[in-house]
Design an enzyme around this catalytic site. Structure first.
Site, mmCIF file in Angstrom:
data_model
loop_
_atom_site.group_PDB
_atom_site.id
_atom_site.type_symbol
_atom_site.label_atom_id
_atom_site.label_comp_id
_atom_site.label_asym_id
_atom_site.label_seq_id
_atom_site.Cartn_x
_atom_site.Cartn_y
_atom_site.Cartn_z
ATOM 1 N N HIS A 1 -3.463 4.436 4.874
ATOM 2 C CA HIS A 1 -4.546 3.449 5.008
ATOM 3 C C HIS A 1 -5.838 4.018 4.431
ATOM 4 O O HIS A 1 -6.510 3.389 3.620
ATOM 5 C CB HIS A 1 -4.723 3.084 6.485
ATOM 6 C CG HIS A 1 -5.944 2.276 6.749
ATOM 7 N ND1 HIS A 1 -6.082 0.980 6.324
ATOM 8 C CD2 HIS A 1 -7.111 2.598 7.357
ATOM 9 C CE1 HIS A 1 -7.274 0.528 6.675
ATOM 10 N NE2 HIS A 1 -7.918 1.488 7.295
ATOM 11 N N ARG B 1 0.864 -1.188 0.000
ATOM 12 C CA ARG B 1 0.000 0.000 0.000
ATOM 13 C C ARG B 1 0.898 1.234 0.000
ATOM 14 O O ARG B 1 1.528 1.538 1.006
ATOM 15 C CB ARG B 1 -0.868 -0.042 1.278
ATOM 16 C CG ARG B 1 -1.964 0.976 1.329
ATOM 17 C CD ARG B 1 -2.475 1.101 2.766
ATOM 18 N NE ARG B 1 -1.587 1.937 3.553
ATOM 19 C CZ ARG B 1 -1.376 1.806 4.865
ATOM 20 N NH1 ARG B 1 -1.950 0.866 5.541
ATOM 21 N NH2 ARG B 1 -0.551 2.638 5.498
ATOM 22 N N TYR C 1 4.220 5.828 11.417
ATOM 23 C CA TYR C 1 4.539 4.446 11.801
ATOM 24 C C TYR C 1 5.362 3.676 10.772
ATOM 25 O O TYR C 1 5.785 2.570 11.036
ATOM 26 C CB TYR C 1 3.251 3.674 12.122
ATOM 27 C CG TYR C 1 2.228 3.650 10.994
ATOM 28 C CD1 TYR C 1 2.349 2.766 9.929
ATOM 29 C CD2 TYR C 1 1.147 4.540 10.995
ATOM 30 C CE1 TYR C 1 1.414 2.765 8.905
ATOM 31 C CE2 TYR C 1 0.209 4.542 9.979
ATOM 32 C CZ TYR C 1 0.343 3.647 8.937
ATOM 33 O OH TYR C 1 -0.568 3.658 7.916
HETATM 34 C C1 LIG Z 1 -14.275 -6.076 12.503
HETATM 35 C C2 LIG Z 1 -13.454 -4.842 12.355
HETATM 36 N N1 LIG Z 1 -12.446 -4.594 13.227
HETATM 37 C C3 LIG Z 1 -11.697 -3.493 13.103
HETATM 38 C C4 LIG Z 1 -11.948 -2.592 12.083
HETATM 39 C C5 LIG Z 1 -11.088 -1.336 11.928
HETATM 40 N N2 LIG Z 1 -10.188 -1.503 10.780
HETATM 41 C C6 LIG Z 1 -10.462 -0.907 9.614
HETATM 42 S S1 LIG Z 1 -9.319 -1.257 8.440
HETATM 43 C C7 LIG Z 1 -8.440 -2.212 9.492
HETATM 44 C C8 LIG Z 1 -7.161 -2.884 9.030
HETATM 45 C C9 LIG Z 1 -7.368 -3.854 7.920
HETATM 46 O O1 LIG Z 1 -6.148 -4.271 7.397
HETATM 47 P P1 LIG Z 1 -6.054 -5.286 6.205
HETATM 48 O O2 LIG Z 1 -6.992 -6.418 6.436
HETATM 49 O O3 LIG Z 1 -4.630 -5.606 6.016
HETATM 50 O O4 LIG Z 1 -6.631 -4.487 4.955
HETATM 51 P P2 LIG Z 1 -6.049 -3.166 4.255
HETATM 52 O O5 LIG Z 1 -6.721 -2.006 4.938
HETATM 53 O O6 LIG Z 1 -4.588 -3.148 4.424
HETATM 54 O O7 LIG Z 1 -6.484 -3.247 2.834
HETATM 55 C C10 LIG Z 1 -9.029 -2.232 10.750
HETATM 56 C C11 LIG Z 1 -8.486 -2.960 11.915
HETATM 57 C C12 LIG Z 1 -13.016 -2.870 11.203
HETATM 58 N N3 LIG Z 1 -13.316 -2.066 10.183
HETATM 59 N N4 LIG Z 1 -13.745 -4.007 11.341
#
Ligand SMILES: Cc1ncc(C[n+]2csc(CCOP(=O)(O)OP(=O)(O)O)c2C)c(N)n1
Ligand SMILES: [Mg+2]
Length: 371
Positions: free
Chosen positions: A270, A266, A279
């Site tokens: 985020h 990425r 970070y």
């Molecule tokens: C069930 C849940 N827990 C926490 C969150 C908060 N949250 C949003 S994005 C994220 C990280 C996701 O990372 P990844 O699966 O690697 O996907 P990326 O964003 O890198 O595409 C989190 C913890 C959420 N949206 N849903």
């Protein structure tokens, strides 16, 4: 008896252990595992993939700009992940059904999203953002990993009906720590559901590096569930397409689920609400800039004499038009009146809903024209 475990890699980050067809310098290398899946991809198709990725990057940049200008509440950039999204989505058959997360702008683009579809949800206008039935893509999922369960449920329906479809779900590296994703894999394997899991390992789950939650390559987990997997260079569009063709053929043949880990990065934050400089290190970003998926395919096409200056300029123009159309659609959206939220909830009149609508109407009226 203790199970035999064959490590895929010593560390989750070792990209050299991911399958690839194009080197980071754009050189075509032989890959006995994947080559046969992309035998038919000629120069014109490679140029089309390049064009897709350039347009996607432009759409993504416009999304960030629109958010910065106050036109969108949020945007989740996919810069850096173009090859994974375009390569896999361009391998789909029209009847396949996709269950994406919020970052899959490239997947909905490849499924034929209209300019307004990219922004509608982020502007808060309507829930789904796109016509799910027309695109055969469910609404972008914000709940991490939940869409994997939906995909498996849908895939069980495909099996039940004997339909010639595959359900495909996209999720991130962080999502693999989620119970939902592991439950989805158990169900998919137990019932041999025709579903393809595509994990986009972009190295970060917001500020959490993949190295913390995956001590072992993510693709290596799938066989433990009885699901065959491939770990592919997610910045190599050809390898992503080949891997997806393998996975789709596997699922379509009735052999059950398949799993792809696309190792990518990425490049941006985020979301537009995040500041990655807090970070992650600049040298890490710099190393991945050198593996840019668009530059890789461009270098390849140039080296085989299949991309002219005129074609590059034409692609850039198409990208600008896509961004312009998306902006125009965004700015001309008419916000529905608040009470419209009650429309279309039930097919028949519903007294409980009528009461809630009346209560809400009274509440809105209490502002006396202030809203
Ligand atoms: C069930 C849940 N827990 C926490 C969150 C908060 N949250 C949003 S994005 C994220 C990280 C996701 O990372 P990844 O699966 O690697 O996907 P990326 O964003 O890198 O595409 C989190 C913890 C959420 N949206 N849903
Ligand atoms: Mg991630």
């Amino acid at each position: 008896m203790s199970p035999q475990i064959t490590p895929i890699a010593d560390t989750a980050q070792d990209l050299e252990l991911a399958e690839r067809i194009l080197s980071p310098e754009g050189e075509r290398i032989s890959n006995p595992l994947l080559d046969s899946f992309v035998d038919d991809v000629d120069a014109a198709q490679l140029r089309a993939l390049h064009r897709d990725m350039v347009i996607l990057r432009r759409i993504d940049a416009e999304g960030v700009a629109l958010q910065r200008q106050g036109q969108l509440g949020l945007w989740a950039p996919c810069q850096g992940q173009e090859a994974t999204q375009i390569g896999t989505a361009r391998a789909l058959a029209s009847q396949d059904y996709v269950f994406p997360s919020y970052r899959e702008t490239g997947v909905i683009y490849a499924r034929g999203a209209k300019p307004g579809d990219f922004v509608r949800m982020w502007r808060g206008e309507e829930g789904a953002g796109h016509d799910s039935a027309a695109l055969r893509v469910s609404p972008l999922q914000i709940i991490i990993g939940a869409q994997t369960l939906h995909a498996v449920g849908y895939a069980l329906g495909i099996r039940h009906e004997g339909a010639d479809e595959v359900a495909v779900t996209y999720f991130g590296d962080g999502a693999t720590s989620q119970g939902d994703v592991n439950e989805a894999m158990i169900f998919a394997s137990s019932y041999q559901a025709p579903v393809v899991f595509v994990c986009q390992n972009n190295h970060w789950a917001i500020s959490e590096p993949v190295s913390v939650q995956s001590k072992y390559p993510i693709a290596g987990r799938a066989p433990g569930f009885g699901i065959p997997s491939l770990r592919v260079d997610g910045n190599d569009v050809l390898a992503c397409m080949a891997a997806m063709r393998w996975a789709l053929a596997h699922a379509r043949s009735g052999s059950g689920p398949a799993y792809i880990e696309a190792v990518t990065y990425r490049m941006g934050p985020h979301t537009t609400a995040d500041d990655p400089t807090r970070y992650r290190r600049e040298d890490e970003l710099e190393a991945w800039r050198r593996r840019d998926p668009i530059a890789r395919l461009e270098a390849h096409l140039l080296s085989i004499g299949e991309l002219s200056d005129e074609q590059i300029a034409d692609t850039q123009k198409a990208a600008d038009v896509a961004a312009r159309d998306m902006r125009a659609e965004c700015l001309s959206m008419v916000t529905r009146p608040p009470l419209a939220v009650f429309d279309g909830v039930y097919a028949e009149p519903h007294t409980g809903l009528d009461r809630q609508r009346d209560e809400y109407a009274t509440y809105l009226a209490s502002f006396d024209g202030e809203v």
